[in-house]
Design a protein around this motif. Sequence first.
Motif, PDB file in Angstrom:
ATOM      1  N   VAL A   4       0.847  -1.202   0.000  1.00 56.37           N
ATOM      2  CA  VAL A   4       0.000   0.000   0.000  1.00 56.37           C
ATOM      3  C   VAL A   4       0.883   1.253   0.000  1.00 56.37           C
ATOM      4  O   VAL A   4       0.630   2.215  -0.732  1.00 56.37           O
ATOM      5  N   LEU A   5       1.943   1.213   0.806  1.00 59.98           N
ATOM      6  CA  LEU A   5       2.839   2.370   0.865  1.00 59.98           C
ATOM      7  C   LEU A   5       3.635   2.508  -0.433  1.00 59.98           C
ATOM      8  O   LEU A   5       3.895   3.621  -0.895  1.00 59.98           O
ATOM      9  N   PHE A  28       2.562   1.644  -3.397  1.00 59.03           N
ATOM     10  CA  PHE A  28       1.624   2.236  -4.353  1.00 59.03           C
ATOM     11  C   PHE A  28       1.493   3.741  -4.104  1.00 59.03           C
ATOM     12  O   PHE A  28       1.496   4.542  -5.039  1.00 59.03           O
ATOM     13  N   THR A  29       1.392   4.116  -2.826  1.00 64.04           N
ATOM     14  CA  THR A  29       1.245   5.528  -2.489  1.00 64.04           C
ATOM     15  C   THR A  29       2.458   6.335  -2.952  1.00 64.04           C
ATOM     16  O   THR A  29       2.311   7.421  -3.524  1.00 64.04           O
ATOM     17  N   LEU A  45       2.372   6.719  -6.667  1.00 60.96           N
ATOM     18  CA  LEU A  45       1.311   7.667  -7.004  1.00 60.96           C
ATOM     19  C   LEU A  45       1.779   9.106  -6.758  1.00 60.96           C
ATOM     20  O   LEU A  45       1.567   9.999  -7.575  1.00 60.96           O
ATOM     21  N   LEU A  69      -0.423  18.510  -3.006  1.00 56.69           N
ATOM     22  CA  LEU A  69      -1.052  17.282  -2.525  1.00 56.69           C
ATOM     23  C   LEU A  69      -0.058  16.116  -2.530  1.00 56.69           C
ATOM     24  O   LEU A  69       0.007  15.338  -1.571  1.00 56.69           O
ATOM     25  N   THR A 100       1.209  14.196   0.879  1.00 61.52           N
ATOM     26  CA  THR A 100       0.899  12.777   1.030  1.00 61.52           C
ATOM     27  C   THR A 100       2.181  11.958   1.193  1.00 61.52           C
ATOM     28  O   THR A 100       2.256  11.064   2.036  1.00 61.52           O
TER      29      THR A 100
END
Lengths: 67, 307
Positions: free
Chosen positions: B48-49, B51-52, B55, B107, B111
């Motif tokens: 998940v991290l 992917f983040t 992104l 953003l 993030t």
Amino acid sequence: MTQPSDIRPLTTAETDALRARQRERNKVMGLILGALAVLFFAISIVKIAEKPKHEAGEGVATAPVHS
Amino acid sequence: MSTANPQALIMPADWRDFFALTKPGVMRLVIFTAVCGMLAAPGTIHPVLAFTAILCIAVGAGGAAALNQWWEADLDAVMKRTAKRPIPDGRMERSSARDFGFALSGLSVMTMGLAISWLAAGILAFSIFYYAYLYTVWLKPRTPQNIVIGGGAGAFPPLIGWIAVTGHITWMPVLLFLIIFMWTPPHFWALALFVQIDYSKAGIPMMPVVAGERSTRRQILAYAAVLLPLSMTPWFIGGTGMIYGLSALLLSGLFLWLSIKVGLRTSATGDGMKPEKRLFAYSIFYLFILFAMLVADRFATVYGIQA
């Protein structure tokens, strides 16, 4: 904005085109915001579950560390 | 707001035009190199991290691209290659691109900082500033070395991807940065050689326009010659194994060979610029395969296929 006298009402076709464009934009914006909410929820869960700090040997076994 | 024709209906910009503003074509290489940097880095990161982080790198690059088009709308309008972009084509207001660019940049950095680390976020912020300000606003209109400096912007993704995993800077991610940095000038000047008319019209001091073809060809050759040993350095310092090292030798050797053909030739009118086009096409292939081999090398080491 300063010359209201020149502005005529929009025709039906123009109004429809404008509304369609707005609807489309709103839909995409909604999808992005929804996806972001899901992503931030997932990040939070992972962060909460994570051990306080990255330590050597933590997590899945990997190859010898090279720099 | 346009007052020339008050009867004209001013439509809000299509979301597809906002998407186009992020230069999705460029983003493919950004994402690919960032993923490779991440996969090749020693250590693990939660999917998940991971992917983040990818992104954030992609969105940050998109934000920088939007700011670049906000600033360069006038120049884009006079070049055939860029005249159809959303702002010069009149499909979007300039201020929308500016706001969109700043929003994406802010953003993505926030993030990255909250989810990954503030070191990675800081480098991401710097890379956006580097491309949107140092390159676009300051150096591009001033020096024919603009592409050399611009290459730095494209060189950040694998560095950030690597640091997102390890949390600190070592020689390996810096070498990946340097490889893309050295790769960009020959890659871009090969293109500039066969589209140079466009740049001279816009008044951008692109190397072939300012220094002439001969000098540009020599410089392509010089950069390709440096790239060969540089691309093998990760192997020399023990950061990778033989799989990467030999691939780098082969790929960079071919790169140098194609550059020699471009570097030592003088073009005649109507010869179709074939060697230049071939070098440009190969340069893209080169970077993809080189980074793929870096990842393959790492996996081979992890699974004990090579020492």
